[in-house]
Motif scaffolding. Structure first.
Motif, PDB file in Angstrom:
ATOM      1  N   ASN A 127       5.428   1.009  -2.828  1.00 56.12           N
ATOM      2  CA  ASN A 127       6.005   0.256  -3.941  1.00 56.12           C
ATOM      3  C   ASN A 127       4.959   0.135  -5.054  1.00 56.12           C
ATOM      4  OD1 ASN A 127       4.659  -1.619  -2.055  1.00 56.12           O
ATOM      5  ND2 ASN A 127       5.300  -3.212  -3.476  1.00 56.12           N
ATOM      6  N   PRO A 128       5.393  -0.070  -6.292  1.00 60.08           N
ATOM      7  CA  PRO A 128       4.484  -0.017  -7.448  1.00 60.08           C
ATOM      8  C   PRO A 128       3.296  -0.965  -7.361  1.00 60.08           C
ATOM      9  CG  PRO A 128       6.749   0.080  -8.203  1.00 60.08           C
ATOM     10  CD  PRO A 128       6.800  -0.199  -6.727  1.00 60.08           C
ATOM     11  N   LYS A 129       3.503  -2.182  -6.888  1.00 64.11           N
ATOM     12  CA  LYS A 129       2.410  -3.153  -6.839  1.00 64.11           C
ATOM     13  C   LYS A 129       1.258  -2.646  -5.983  1.00 64.11           C
ATOM     14  CE  LYS A 129       1.269  -7.907  -5.534  1.00 64.11           C
ATOM     15  NZ  LYS A 129       1.782  -9.188  -4.957  1.00 64.11           N
ATOM     16  N   ARG A 130       1.546  -2.202  -4.757  1.00 66.80           N
ATOM     17  CA  ARG A 130       0.480  -1.745  -3.875  1.00 66.80           C
ATOM     18  C   ARG A 130      -0.118  -0.422  -4.345  1.00 66.80           C
ATOM     19  NH1 ARG A 130      -1.464  -3.249   0.896  1.00 66.80           N
ATOM     20  NH2 ARG A 130      -1.475  -5.190  -0.302  1.00 66.80           N
ATOM     21  N   LEU A 131       0.694   0.458  -4.865  1.00 68.60           N
ATOM     22  CA  LEU A 131       0.161   1.720  -5.359  1.00 68.60           C
ATOM     23  C   LEU A 131      -0.818   1.495  -6.508  1.00 68.60           C
ATOM     24  CD1 LEU A 131       3.358   3.955  -5.262  1.00 68.60           C
ATOM     25  CD2 LEU A 131       1.327   4.201  -3.824  1.00 68.60           C
ATOM     26  N   LEU A 132      -0.508   0.554  -7.392  1.00 68.21           N
ATOM     27  CA  LEU A 132      -1.427   0.246  -8.490  1.00 68.21           C
ATOM     28  C   LEU A 132      -2.715  -0.357  -7.951  1.00 68.21           C
ATOM     29  CD1 LEU A 132      -2.063   0.146 -11.486  1.00 68.21           C
ATOM     30  CD2 LEU A 132      -0.892  -2.075 -11.604  1.00 68.21           C
ATOM     31  N   GLU A 133      -2.607  -1.228  -6.951  1.00 68.08           N
ATOM     32  CA  GLU A 133      -3.805  -1.818  -6.352  1.00 68.08           C
ATOM     33  C   GLU A 133      -4.695  -0.742  -5.737  1.00 68.08           C
ATOM     34  OE1 GLU A 133      -1.920  -6.190  -5.102  1.00 68.08           O
ATOM     35  OE2 GLU A 133      -1.941  -4.540  -3.652  1.00 68.08           O
TER      36      GLU A 133
END
Length: 203
Positions: free
Chosen positions: A125-131
């Motif tokens: 998901n976008p949040k974890r991928l950005l992290e």
């Protein structure tokens, strides 16, 4: 890649699952993928489509390549990320291709280590991928394909949009396939922000 060749790479798994060939929709999706162009694809997210997305992902990552991911699959939520990873297992169980999960309900250190050890396909998901991206946890230079799943849902959340846009800033010139079941007021702008150019198709 012909069905017979893919089945051979998957060590006869497709035949054992009772499949005899690609469906018409899967053939169209494979053709779009082979063209290498960025696409906004309107499609109903049924099992037929999901299997087709599995097939094109494996075609871009048919074997290990020094642990560098070739496919990045972005889904709206941690739940959908886990579902997509789970749905791959029956296809990949006999191959050396590694799929890793990147969801923000698991420990980021464990996920980062698993990706470093070798992952050809990453789904998150976008949040974890950005992290992970901010921590240099994902090497982008070997990416061949980026799949953005359920874009009509992603576009409802401005924070999610910004996360994907931030990741897209450093993506190499790889193909981006954006899947959407329907339209949304922000969808066109979203596609324009992450793709210099894209075509629209329906399958």
């Amino acid at each position: 890649m012909k069905f017979e060749e893919l089945n051979h790479r998957l060590e006869n798994t497709l035949i054992e699952l009772g499949l005899e060939g690609y469906t018409e929709r899967q053939q169209k999706l494979i053709k779009l993928s082979k063209q290498g162009k960025n696409q906004l694809i309107f499609a109903t997210p049924d099992q037929d489509l999901i299997d087709g997305m599995h097939f094109i992902s494996f075609m871009r990552a048919p074997e290990m390549l020094e642990g560098s991911p070739r496919v990045l699959w972005i889904t709206p939520s941690w739940e959908s990320a886990r579902e997509k990873v789970k749905s791959f297992h029956h296809l990949m169980k006999r191959t050396d291709v590694t799929i890793e999960l990147a969801d923000d309900k698991s420990k980021i250190i464990e996920q980062r280590n698993a990706i470093f050890e070798g992952a050809e396909i990453i789904i998150g998901n976008p949040k974890r991928l950005l992290e992970l991206y901010n921590q240099n946890g994902i090497h982008m230079n070997q990416l061949s394909l980026v799949i953005i799943d359920q874009a009509e849902i992603i576009c409802k959340n401005p924070i999610t949009i910004q996360s994907i846009k931030r990741i897209a800033e450093s993506l190499p010139k790889c193909q981006k396939l954006i899947f959407s079941e329907g339209t949304h007021a922000r969808l066109e702008t979203f596609c324009e922000d992450i793709c210099i150019f894209y075509e629209t198709s329906e399958i």
